[in-house]
Design a protein around this motif. Sequence first.
Motif, PDB file in Angstrom:
ATOM      1  N   CYS A 155      45.836-104.783  -8.628  1.00  0.00           N
ATOM      2  CA  CYS A 155      46.913-105.452  -7.903  1.00  0.00           C
ATOM      3  C   CYS A 155      47.947-104.408  -7.504  1.00  0.00           C
ATOM      4  O   CYS A 155      48.444-104.403  -6.394  1.00  0.00           O
ATOM      5  CB  CYS A 155      47.540-106.547  -8.748  1.00  0.00           C
ATOM      6  SG  CYS A 155      48.244-105.973 -10.301  1.00  0.00           S
ATOM      7  N   CYS A 213      44.660-109.775 -15.995  1.00  0.00           N
ATOM      8  CA  CYS A 213      45.470-109.958 -14.790  1.00  0.00           C
ATOM      9  C   CYS A 213      44.662-110.737 -13.766  1.00  0.00           C
ATOM     10  O   CYS A 213      43.485-110.463 -13.570  1.00  0.00           O
ATOM     11  CB  CYS A 213      45.877-108.600 -14.218  1.00  0.00           C
ATOM     12  SG  CYS A 213      46.803-108.715 -12.676  1.00  0.00           S
ATOM     13  N   ARG A 244      51.307-101.340 -12.091  1.00  0.00           N
ATOM     14  CA  ARG A 244      51.153-102.382 -13.095  1.00  0.00           C
ATOM     15  C   ARG A 244      49.839-102.246 -13.860  1.00  0.00           C
ATOM     16  O   ARG A 244      49.821-102.022 -15.050  1.00  0.00           O
ATOM     17  CB  ARG A 244      51.220-103.754 -12.413  1.00  0.00           C
ATOM     18  CG  ARG A 244      51.109-104.887 -13.376  1.00  0.00           C
ATOM     19  CD  ARG A 244      51.097-106.208 -12.634  1.00  0.00           C
ATOM     20  NE  ARG A 244      50.223-107.160 -13.293  1.00  0.00           N
ATOM     21  CZ  ARG A 244      50.531-107.817 -14.385  1.00  0.00           C
ATOM     22  NH1 ARG A 244      51.688-107.616 -14.971  1.00  0.00           N
ATOM     23  NH2 ARG A 244      49.679-108.664 -14.929  1.00  0.00           N
ATOM     24  N   CYS A 245      48.720-102.341 -13.171  1.00  0.00           N
ATOM     25  CA  CYS A 245      47.432-102.407 -13.863  1.00  0.00           C
ATOM     26  C   CYS A 245      46.635-101.109 -13.781  1.00  0.00           C
ATOM     27  O   CYS A 245      45.923-100.762 -14.713  1.00  0.00           O
ATOM     28  CB  CYS A 245      46.606-103.559 -13.307  1.00  0.00           C
ATOM     29  SG  CYS A 245      47.251-105.155 -13.820  1.00  0.00           S
ATOM     30  N   CYS A 261      42.510-108.864  -9.206  1.00  0.00           N
ATOM     31  CA  CYS A 261      42.688-107.566  -9.859  1.00  0.00           C
ATOM     32  C   CYS A 261      41.577-107.329 -10.884  1.00  0.00           C
ATOM     33  O   CYS A 261      41.112-108.261 -11.535  1.00  0.00           O
ATOM     34  CB  CYS A 261      44.053-107.539 -10.538  1.00  0.00           C
ATOM     35  SG  CYS A 261      44.412-106.021 -11.424  1.00  0.00           S
TER      36      CYS A 261
HETATM   37 ZN   LIG Z   1      46.602-106.481 -11.994  1.00  0.00          ZN
END
Ligand SMILES: [Zn+2]
Length: 195
Positions: A172, A156, A176-177, A151
């Motif tokens: 990812c 991460c 989330r990211c 990621c």
């Molecule tokens: Zn991530």
Amino acid sequence: MTPVEGTRWWFDSGSAALDFAYTGPLVADPDDDSGAGAELLLGLDDLLGWLGERFGEVQGVPRPGDLEDARGLRDAIARLAVAAAAGEELPASDIDIVNLFAATPDVPPALPGGNRQAGHASVRVPQALSTLAREAVRLFGPEAGGRIHPCSADDCSIIYLDTSRAGSRRWCSMQRCGNRAKVRKHRAKAAAQAQ
Ligand SMILES: [Zn+2]
């Protein structure tokens, strides 16, 4: 979103073999706090549950060695993923493990319908592991070359297979990211404008 221990892994890595690797200690960075790295296959029931979600109900009486076999294959896939994401040479011993499982009979494909339930009604653990190993052969083989990445977020280290046509996936997962990165960029821009 923090996965709670005991819940199943929530993110789509792009590959069933990689998803399988995430049932165990697949972490490129030991300080990772994503929840990756926790052992999710604590017992045979966990394994049967995980495989059942992908292959339908797993039949037959599982052998005592099934859990150990599954973890062995999974850990080999995890090490291969870490090496592939880092652009390093794949460990030969892990290639051997994957090839060994891939050489055994897998879950046969079956058309729905028909009068006899021949195929999926009799999925056994070794067949499911073989199917996952064959996925891993495709995953780490020449066709998927360069599509396994960590990621892009700084904090991460989740590894995924980029299945986007343009090869442009950076996160990812967007939830989330990807969104966190967007928010950070937006805040930095707003802060710069306020000065
Ligand atoms: Zn991530």
